[in-house]
Design a protein around this motif. Structure first.
Motif, PDB file in Angstrom:
ATOM      1  N   LEU A 162      -4.187  -4.218  -7.213  1.00  0.00           N
ATOM      2  CA  LEU A 162      -4.172  -3.939  -5.780  1.00  0.00           C
ATOM      3  C   LEU A 162      -5.307  -3.023  -5.329  1.00  0.00           C
ATOM      4  O   LEU A 162      -5.803  -3.164  -4.218  1.00  0.00           O
ATOM      5  CB  LEU A 162      -2.832  -3.301  -5.383  1.00  0.00           C
ATOM      6  N   GLY A 163      -5.692  -2.071  -6.158  1.00  0.00           N
ATOM      7  CA  GLY A 163      -6.735  -1.158  -5.720  1.00  0.00           C
ATOM      8  C   GLY A 163      -7.117  -0.139  -6.770  1.00  0.00           C
ATOM      9  O   GLY A 163      -6.519  -0.047  -7.843  1.00  0.00           O
ATOM     10  N   PHE A 195      -8.747   4.097  -7.215  1.00  0.00           N
ATOM     11  CA  PHE A 195      -9.022   5.387  -6.581  1.00  0.00           C
ATOM     12  C   PHE A 195      -9.842   6.232  -7.545  1.00  0.00           C
ATOM     13  O   PHE A 195     -10.305   5.730  -8.587  1.00  0.00           O
ATOM     14  CB  PHE A 195      -7.718   6.076  -6.156  1.00  0.00           C
ATOM     15  N   GLY A 196     -10.043   7.485  -7.227  1.00  0.00           N
ATOM     16  CA  GLY A 196     -10.995   8.312  -7.963  1.00  0.00           C
ATOM     17  C   GLY A 196     -10.811   8.356  -9.454  1.00  0.00           C
ATOM     18  O   GLY A 196     -11.792   8.380 -10.211  1.00  0.00           O
ATOM     19  N   ASN A 197      -9.578   8.379  -9.936  1.00  0.00           N
ATOM     20  CA  ASN A 197      -9.361   8.416 -11.389  1.00  0.00           C
ATOM     21  C   ASN A 197      -8.174   7.555 -11.811  1.00  0.00           C
ATOM     22  O   ASN A 197      -7.343   7.955 -12.611  1.00  0.00           O
ATOM     23  CB  ASN A 197      -9.181   9.855 -11.874  1.00  0.00           C
ATOM     24  N   GLY A 198      -8.130   6.339 -11.250  1.00  0.00           N
ATOM     25  CA  GLY A 198      -7.061   5.446 -11.658  1.00  0.00           C
ATOM     26  C   GLY A 198      -7.048   4.157 -10.871  1.00  0.00           C
ATOM     27  O   GLY A 198      -7.960   3.872 -10.085  1.00  0.00           O
ATOM     28  N   MET A 199      -6.008   3.363 -11.096  1.00  0.00           N
ATOM     29  CA  MET A 199      -5.874   2.100 -10.379  1.00  0.00           C
ATOM     30  C   MET A 199      -4.432   1.888  -9.956  1.00  0.00           C
ATOM     31  O   MET A 199      -3.504   2.506 -10.489  1.00  0.00           O
ATOM     32  CB  MET A 199      -6.375   0.921 -11.218  1.00  0.00           C
ATOM     33  N   VAL A 200      -4.249   1.000  -8.978  1.00  0.00           N
ATOM     34  CA  VAL A 200      -2.932   0.667  -8.442  1.00  0.00           C
ATOM     35  C   VAL A 200      -2.691  -0.819  -8.675  1.00  0.00           C
ATOM     36  O   VAL A 200      -3.565  -1.653  -8.402  1.00  0.00           O
ATOM     37  CB  VAL A 200      -2.845   0.987  -6.936  1.00  0.00           C
ATOM     38  N   GLN A 201      -1.502  -1.146  -9.185  1.00  0.00           N
ATOM     39  CA  GLN A 201      -1.148  -2.527  -9.455  1.00  0.00           C
ATOM     40  C   GLN A 201       0.271  -2.809  -8.962  1.00  0.00           C
ATOM     41  O   GLN A 201       1.032  -1.876  -8.679  1.00  0.00           O
ATOM     42  CB  GLN A 201      -1.238  -2.804 -10.966  1.00  0.00           C
ATOM     43  N   SER A 202       0.597  -4.089  -8.873  1.00  0.00           N
ATOM     44  CA  SER A 202       1.976  -4.440  -8.548  1.00  0.00           C
ATOM     45  C   SER A 202       2.877  -3.988  -9.699  1.00  0.00           C
ATOM     46  O   SER A 202       2.412  -3.782 -10.821  1.00  0.00           O
ATOM     47  CB  SER A 202       2.097  -5.951  -8.330  1.00  0.00           C
ATOM     48  N   PHE A 203       4.159  -3.842  -9.407  1.00  0.00           N
ATOM     49  CA  PHE A 203       5.105  -3.414 -10.439  1.00  0.00           C
ATOM     50  C   PHE A 203       5.687  -4.633 -11.141  1.00  0.00           C
ATOM     51  O   PHE A 203       6.114  -5.593 -10.489  1.00  0.00           O
ATOM     52  CB  PHE A 203       6.239  -2.582  -9.832  1.00  0.00           C
ATOM     53  N   LYS A 260      -0.470   6.617   1.131  1.00  0.00           N
ATOM     54  CA  LYS A 260      -0.695   6.509   2.572  1.00  0.00           C
ATOM     55  C   LYS A 260      -2.169   6.240   2.890  1.00  0.00           C
ATOM     56  O   LYS A 260      -2.494   5.563   3.881  1.00  0.00           O
ATOM     57  CB  LYS A 260      -0.229   7.788   3.271  1.00  0.00           C
ATOM     58  N   ASP A 261      -3.047   6.770   2.049  1.00  0.00           N
ATOM     59  CA  ASP A 261      -4.476   6.559   2.259  1.00  0.00           C
ATOM     60  C   ASP A 261      -4.875   5.119   1.946  1.00  0.00           C
ATOM     61  O   ASP A 261      -5.699   4.528   2.655  1.00  0.00           O
ATOM     62  CB  ASP A 261      -5.278   7.534   1.392  1.00  0.00           C
ATOM     63  N   MET A 262      -4.284   4.558   0.910  1.00  0.00           N
ATOM     64  CA  MET A 262      -4.666   3.212   0.480  1.00  0.00           C
ATOM     65  C   MET A 262      -3.954   2.121   1.272  1.00  0.00           C
ATOM     66  O   MET A 262      -4.546   1.087   1.585  1.00  0.00           O
ATOM     67  CB  MET A 262      -4.378   3.033  -1.019  1.00  0.00           C
ATOM     68  N   PHE A 263      -2.671   2.333   1.557  1.00  0.00           N
ATOM     69  CA  PHE A 263      -1.877   1.314   2.228  1.00  0.00           C
ATOM     70  C   PHE A 263      -1.582   1.776   3.656  1.00  0.00           C
ATOM     71  O   PHE A 263      -0.666   2.563   3.892  1.00  0.00           O
ATOM     72  CB  PHE A 263      -0.576   1.066   1.453  1.00  0.00           C
ATOM     73  N   GLN A 310      -8.358  -8.719  -1.194  1.00  0.00           N
ATOM     74  CA  GLN A 310      -9.046  -7.464  -0.924  1.00  0.00           C
ATOM     75  C   GLN A 310      -8.552  -6.408  -1.884  1.00  0.00           C
ATOM     76  O   GLN A 310      -7.358  -6.155  -1.997  1.00  0.00           O
ATOM     77  CB  GLN A 310      -8.784  -7.016   0.522  1.00  0.00           C
ATOM     78  N   ILE A 311      -9.496  -5.794  -2.603  1.00  0.00           N
ATOM     79  CA  ILE A 311      -9.168  -4.692  -3.496  1.00  0.00           C
ATOM     80  C   ILE A 311      -9.312  -3.404  -2.698  1.00  0.00           C
ATOM     81  O   ILE A 311     -10.396  -3.067  -2.222  1.00  0.00           O
ATOM     82  CB  ILE A 311     -10.087  -4.672  -4.733  1.00  0.00           C
ATOM     83  N   LEU A 312      -8.209  -2.703  -2.508  1.00  0.00           N
ATOM     84  CA  LEU A 312      -8.221  -1.470  -1.732  1.00  0.00           C
ATOM     85  C   LEU A 312      -8.848  -0.350  -2.549  1.00  0.00           C
ATOM     86  O   LEU A 312      -8.858  -0.388  -3.781  1.00  0.00           O
ATOM     87  CB  LEU A 312      -6.794  -1.098  -1.345  1.00  0.00           C
ATOM     88  N   SER A 313      -9.352   0.663  -1.888  1.00  0.00           N
ATOM     89  CA  SER A 313      -9.954   1.779  -2.613  1.00  0.00           C
ATOM     90  C   SER A 313      -9.764   3.086  -1.858  1.00  0.00           C
ATOM     91  O   SER A 313      -9.608   3.103  -0.637  1.00  0.00           O
ATOM     92  CB  SER A 313     -11.447   1.532  -2.857  1.00  0.00           C
TER      93      SER A 313
END
Length: 377
Positions: A126-127, A129-137, A49-52, A23-26
């Protein structure tokens, strides 16, 4: 210049096919990358907090935020969260630079990232958002330009690039290089600068000459019939990481990834040996290039590559390195007008375009001689 177009993270997430139950979070939140850390950090925590949802009730003191890098198009942040079970979890948040949608096809990037990540390249996605992305470290360090040319690492890079080029990504298999270059040219040739000095410098550029150069390059490279592969298109040292303890090398950041000509990806990589100072005296010589080619063409048996195959790829890569200079020169012009980042993009245009002109006769002669021999003339 009008206001930047916005894109909807929720809509884009829906466009990306999901598999294996992932699941790709958004989130629809956006974060201004120009904010100072004290202003930005509460917004980063809010985004987390909004995404996770498992972090939504954690105290803000459990979030530690540090800047990993501030590039000339993105801001990279590491967020470490101390969870209730006492475990520390780290993620990477990448904020897109303002107005980068003028030069980067974000939908194309996100479509590709799903499949690149699934194939084990770079971080896990991982997900968005409005102007970017989230990935594992990734527990690794970014290569410096000098590290990138070390023979042992060159072999590793070549093998990973070969793996990358074997990726199968759904969608059009048409190479995007010339579409992107002509789009960049149209944008770059119609700019207006508020800064009078910048505008005077911009007006010294002959776009008729540039357009002729593009057509001439396309005509020559079309005759080389470089294989079309899924290419990274931005293989500079900053997009290659290594974990020395695990002896693992990562290729990261897929903003420009698309189906493209093999020669462009490799020739562009060689141009990046010049580093951030654009010292083109550091461009790899024939022996250094052959070392890369051997491990690219035959990763398991590098010393069995034929002289003919080495020379063919040598011609291909060095001809496309000229295209790389024109591509990034045009990119620099657009950034000079659009980007608020304090970087001499206009100067970068001239560095790249002048290097194209400096290398043109030598590399054109190399390609023409090769083509003549290949045709038996």
């Amino acid at each position: 210049m009008g206001a930047a177009n916005t894109w909807d993270a929720m809509d884009l997430a829906a466009q990306v096919p999901q598999d294996h139950g992932s699941q790709i979070l958004s989130s629809s939140l956006t974060i201004d990358p120009s904010l100072s850390p004290p202003e930005m950090n509460p917004r980063i925590i809010e985004l987390c907090k909004d995404m996770f949802k498992q972090w939504s009730n954690l105290d803000d003191s459990r979030f530690d935020i540090e800047t990993v890098s501030g590039g000339i198009t993105n801001l990279l942040l590491k967020v470490t969260v101390k969870e209730e079970n006492g475990h520390d979890v780290s993620i990477t948040i990448r904020l897109y630079g303002p107005y980068t949608e003028y030069i980067i096809n974000r939908e194309r990037e996100l479509q590709a990232t799903k499949y690149i990540s699934a194939a084990g390249f770079g971080a896990k996605w991982l997900g968005i958002f409005g102007n970017g992305m989230v990935q594992s470290f990734i527990n690794a360090h970014t290569l410096s330009p000098s590290e990138m040319r070390e023979p042992k690492l060159v072999a590793k890079i070549a093998k990973q690039v070969k793996r990358f080029h074997q990726l199968e990504v759904p969608g059009s298999k048409e190479p995007q290089l010339w579409n992107d270059i002509f789009k960049f040219f149209n944008q770059a040739s119609a700019l207006e600068f508020d800064d009078a000095e910048k505008h005077r410098t911009y007006k010294t550029i002959s776009f008729q000459e540039l357009h002729s150069a593009i057509l001439e390059l396309k005509g020559l490279t079309d005759r080389l019939t470089s294989p079309v592969v899924f290419a990274h298109n931005d293989l500079l040292s900053g997009n290659i990481m290594i974990n020395e303890e695990e002896d693992k090398l990562y290729i990261i950041d897929y903003e420009y990834a698309s189906y493209n000509f093999r020669g462009f990806d490799i020739g562009n990589h060689f141009a990046e040996y010049a580093g951030y100072d654009c010292d083109y005296n550091l461009y790899p010589d024939k022996d250094e290039q052959y070392h890369f080619f051997r491990h690219y063409l035959q990763p398991d048996r590098p010393h069995e590559v034929t002289e003919e195959d080495l020379y063919s790829l040598y011609v291909e890569a060095n001809t496309y390195s000229l295209v790389s200079h024109v591509f990034w020169a045009l990119w620099g012009l657009i950034q000079a007008r659009m980007s608020p980042i304090d970087f001499d993009y206009l100067g970068y245009f001239f560095l790249r375009y002048n290097e194209y002109k400096r290398q043109k006769d030598k590399n054109f002669s190399l390609a023409e001689s090769y083509l003549s021999r290949s045709m038996g003339t």
